[in-house]
Motif scaffolding. Structure first.
Motif, PDB file in Angstrom:
ATOM      1  N   SER A 196       0.833  -1.207   0.000  1.00 20.79           N
ATOM      2  CA  SER A 196       0.000   0.000   0.000  1.00 20.79           C
ATOM      3  C   SER A 196       0.867   1.257   0.000  1.00 20.79           C
ATOM      4  N   GLU A 197       1.885   1.273   0.841  1.00 17.28           N
ATOM      5  CA  GLU A 197       2.774   2.435   0.948  1.00 17.28           C
ATOM      6  C   GLU A 197       3.633   2.607  -0.298  1.00 17.28           C
ATOM      7  N   THR A 198       4.050   1.500  -0.877  1.00 17.13           N
ATOM      8  CA  THR A 198       4.808   1.545  -2.128  1.00 17.13           C
ATOM      9  C   THR A 198       3.977   2.177  -3.242  1.00 17.13           C
ATOM     10  N   ALA A 199       2.708   1.765  -3.313  1.00 15.97           N
ATOM     11  CA  ALA A 199       1.790   2.325  -4.315  1.00 15.97           C
ATOM     12  C   ALA A 199       1.566   3.815  -4.090  1.00 15.97           C
ATOM     13  N   ILE A 200       1.469   4.221  -2.828  1.00 19.53           N
ATOM     14  CA  ILE A 200       1.271   5.642  -2.506  1.00 19.53           C
ATOM     15  C   ILE A 200       2.453   6.469  -2.992  1.00 19.53           C
ATOM     16  N   LEU A 201       3.665   5.995  -2.717  1.00 17.88           N
ATOM     17  CA  LEU A 201       4.875   6.721  -3.138  1.00 17.88           C
ATOM     18  C   LEU A 201       4.972   6.794  -4.657  1.00 17.88           C
ATOM     19  N   ALA A 202       4.622   5.696  -5.338  1.00 16.59           N
ATOM     20  CA  ALA A 202       4.676   5.668  -6.800  1.00 16.59           C
ATOM     21  C   ALA A 202       3.633   6.579  -7.431  1.00 16.59           C
ATOM     22  N   GLY A 203       2.587   6.888  -6.671  1.00 14.70           N
ATOM     23  CA  GLY A 203       1.539   7.771  -7.178  1.00 14.70           C
ATOM     24  C   GLY A 203       1.827   9.246  -6.963  1.00 14.70           C
ATOM     25  N   LEU A 204       2.856   9.572  -6.201  1.00 12.78           N
ATOM     26  CA  LEU A 204       3.155  10.958  -5.860  1.00 12.78           C
ATOM     27  C   LEU A 204       3.657  11.837  -7.015  1.00 12.78           C
ATOM     28  N   PRO A 205       4.521  11.336  -7.924  1.00 13.51           N
ATOM     29  CA  PRO A 205       5.047  12.221  -8.978  1.00 13.51           C
ATOM     30  C   PRO A 205       3.983  12.913  -9.822  1.00 13.51           C
ATOM     31  N   LYS A 206       2.816  12.304  -9.968  1.00 14.51           N
ATOM     32  CA  LYS A 206       1.740  12.919 -10.752  1.00 14.51           C
ATOM     33  C   LYS A 206       1.364  14.281 -10.185  1.00 14.51           C
ATOM     34  N   ASN A 207       1.262  14.347  -8.868  1.00 16.53           N
ATOM     35  CA  ASN A 207       1.027  15.627  -8.171  1.00 16.53           C
ATOM     36  C   ASN A 207       1.295  15.412  -6.679  1.00 16.53           C
ATOM     37  N   PRO A 208       2.552  15.619  -6.256  1.00 18.55           N
ATOM     38  CA  PRO A 208       2.918  15.349  -4.856  1.00 18.55           C
ATOM     39  C   PRO A 208       2.256  16.270  -3.839  1.00 18.55           C
ATOM     40  N   PHE A 209       1.666  17.350  -4.303  1.00 20.14           N
ATOM     41  CA  PHE A 209       1.033  18.299  -3.385  1.00 20.14           C
ATOM     42  C   PHE A 209      -0.448  17.989  -3.163  1.00 20.14           C
ATOM     43  N   ILE A 210      -0.969  17.054  -3.946  1.00 21.09           N
ATOM     44  CA  ILE A 210      -2.373  16.653  -3.801  1.00 21.09           C
ATOM     45  C   ILE A 210      -2.489  15.227  -3.269  1.00 21.09           C
ATOM     46  N   TYR A 211      -1.643  14.318  -3.778  1.00 23.42           N
ATOM     47  CA  TYR A 211      -1.801  12.908  -3.486  1.00 23.42           C
ATOM     48  C   TYR A 211      -0.960  12.403  -2.314  1.00 23.42           C
ATOM     49  N   ASN A 212      -0.416  13.290  -1.499  1.00 21.43           N
ATOM     50  CA  ASN A 212       0.340  12.798  -0.349  1.00 21.43           C
ATOM     51  C   ASN A 212      -0.571  12.653   0.861  1.00 21.43           C
ATOM     52  N   PRO A 213      -0.288  11.678   1.741  1.00 18.87           N
ATOM     53  CA  PRO A 213      -1.193  11.352   2.858  1.00 18.87           C
ATOM     54  C   PRO A 213      -1.285  12.409   3.949  1.00 18.87           C
ATOM     55  N   ILE A 214      -0.396  13.383   3.925  1.00 15.22           N
ATOM     56  CA  ILE A 214      -0.496  14.471   4.898  1.00 15.22           C
ATOM     57  C   ILE A 214      -1.555  15.472   4.449  1.00 15.22           C
ATOM     58  N   LYS A 215      -1.628  15.703   3.139  1.00 12.10           N
ATOM     59  CA  LYS A 215      -2.588  16.671   2.596  1.00 12.10           C
ATOM     60  C   LYS A 215      -4.010  16.114   2.528  1.00 12.10           C
ATOM     61  N   SER A 216      -4.136  14.895   1.989  1.00 11.22           N
ATOM     62  CA  SER A 216      -5.489  14.343   1.803  1.00 11.22           C
ATOM     63  C   SER A 216      -5.465  12.822   1.762  1.00 11.22           C
ATOM     64  N   ILE A 217      -6.022  12.206   2.782  1.00  8.43           N
ATOM     65  CA  ILE A 217      -6.111  10.750   2.826  1.00  8.43           C
ATOM     66  C   ILE A 217      -7.033  10.232   1.723  1.00  8.43           C
ATOM     67  N   LYS A 218      -8.138  10.944   1.513  1.00 13.61           N
ATOM     68  CA  LYS A 218      -9.129  10.519   0.522  1.00 13.61           C
ATOM     69  C   LYS A 218      -8.540  10.479  -0.888  1.00 13.61           C
ATOM     70  N   LYS A 219      -7.849  11.546  -1.284  1.00 11.61           N
ATOM     71  CA  LYS A 219      -7.244  11.606  -2.615  1.00 11.61           C
ATOM     72  C   LYS A 219      -6.073  10.641  -2.735  1.00 11.61           C
ATOM     73  N   THR A 220      -5.333  10.487  -1.639  1.00 12.00           N
ATOM     74  CA  THR A 220      -4.213   9.543  -1.619  1.00 12.00           C
ATOM     75  C   THR A 220      -4.715   8.117  -1.828  1.00 12.00           C
ATOM     76  N   LYS A 221      -5.792   7.768  -1.153  1.00 10.63           N
ATOM     77  CA  LYS A 221      -6.364   6.424  -1.279  1.00 10.63           C
ATOM     78  C   LYS A 221      -6.847   6.157  -2.696  1.00 10.63           C
ATOM     79  N   LYS A 222      -7.501   7.142  -3.281  1.00 12.27           N
ATOM     80  CA  LYS A 222      -8.001   7.005  -4.653  1.00 12.27           C
ATOM     81  C   LYS A 222      -6.845   6.764  -5.628  1.00 12.27           C
ATOM     82  N   ARG A 223      -5.781   7.530  -5.473  1.00  8.15           N
ATOM     83  CA  ARG A 223      -4.599   7.381  -6.336  1.00  8.15           C
ATOM     84  C   ARG A 223      -3.910   6.046  -6.072  1.00  8.15           C
ATOM     85  N   ARG A 224      -3.796   5.668  -4.804  1.00 13.17           N
ATOM     86  CA  ARG A 224      -3.172   4.393  -4.441  1.00 13.17           C
ATOM     87  C   ARG A 224      -3.885   3.224  -5.084  1.00 13.17           C
ATOM     88  N   ASP A 225      -5.209   3.231  -5.053  1.00 16.35           N
ATOM     89  CA  ASP A 225      -5.993   2.126  -5.604  1.00 16.35           C
ATOM     90  C   ASP A 225      -5.802   1.991  -7.114  1.00 16.35           C
TER      91      ASP A 225
END
Length: 264
Positions: A196-225
């Protein structure tokens, strides 16, 4: 009659083509001559030292907020490397700096949508953009990005490029590199990361200011999935691993304190 032959449609078209080719040659040549030395990318300092002065004259204290320790490519987990490649640049080992199919696809999307998107950049282009170019979106910058990517590919091996990328890519919250992002977001080393954490990190380059778990869990989860689904499709993980990772609750290491956050 001779005058008409000289200025026939065929000759005019040929003249336009020749003039355009000459113009493009000098235009590209000027850009190439003004490109920075890509070999400096290895020595680019990600953060400047903090300096504290007394009465704006005498240097009192100097220190770095974070000490930078690059990781060799062999020390990155295999699944993490595979995930970043399928998400950011699936043709990384095939192309020579830029992906022609991706560029054509991006141009088609631009024509349909009416605006320039950030897509179609390979890992090499991302390196070029992040360290040598501005964030402005226009055709000139895209041309420079492609030319710089070609230069990077000429000077560095694929292994070196991937190593530079994973060590220096900006992943939000003032994090540079995957290892630092793992510590910032999850308080873990790379080998301790879950799928799960690996997927989250791999999803960050698209927009690290939106998809990081500190900013938004909901958006991070959507990107992770989305990333997990792609990992499954590319046979990086099994169906069982996918189901477990998708159900995993996201843990966020905010302000160096691990907080259990449930997705609402």
């Amino acid at each position: 009659m001779k005058f008409k032959k000289i200025f026939s449609k065929k000759n005019c078209l040929l003249a336009i083509i020749i003039f355009t080719c000459i113009y493009l040659y000098f235009f590209l040549n000027q850009i190439i001559n003004n490109l920075p030395d890509v070999r400096k990318i290895k020595n680019i300092q990600l953060r400047s030292p903090v300096k504290i002065f007394y009465n704006n004259q005498k240097l009192s204290i100097q220190f770095n907020i974070h000490e930078y320790h690059p990781i060799t490519i062999k020390n990155f987990p295999k699944k993490l490397i595979q995930t970043f490649l399928i998400v950011e640049d699936s043709n990384f080992y095939i192309h020579h700096g830029f992906d022609l199919k991706g560029i054509i696809r991006a141009i088609s999307n631009m024509i349909i949508s009416g605006h320039i998107s950030q897509g179609a950049s390979t890992i090499t282009q991302q390196l070029a953009r992040n360290f040598f170019l501005s964030s402005e979106k226009n055709i000139i910058r895209k041309i420079k990005e492609i030319l710089l990517a070609i230069k990077i590919e000429n000077f560095f091996s694929k292994k070196e490029i991937l190593e530079l990328y994973l060590n220096k890519i900006c992943l939000g919250e003032n994090c540079y590199g995957v290892s630092e992002a793992a510590k910032k977001y999850f308080n873990k080393t790379l080998n301790q990361l879950t799928l799960s954490e690996t997927a989250i990190l791999a999803g960050l380059p698209k927009n690290p200011f939106i998809y990081n778990p500190i900013k938004s869990i909901k958006k991070t989860k959507k990107r992770r999935d989305i990333i997990l689904k792609r990992m499954l499709y590319k046979n990086i993980i099994s169906k069982k691993e996918y189901n477990i990772a998708k159900k995993t609750i996201i843990l966020n290491n905010s302000h160096y304190k691990l907080i259990h956050i449930k997705d609402n």
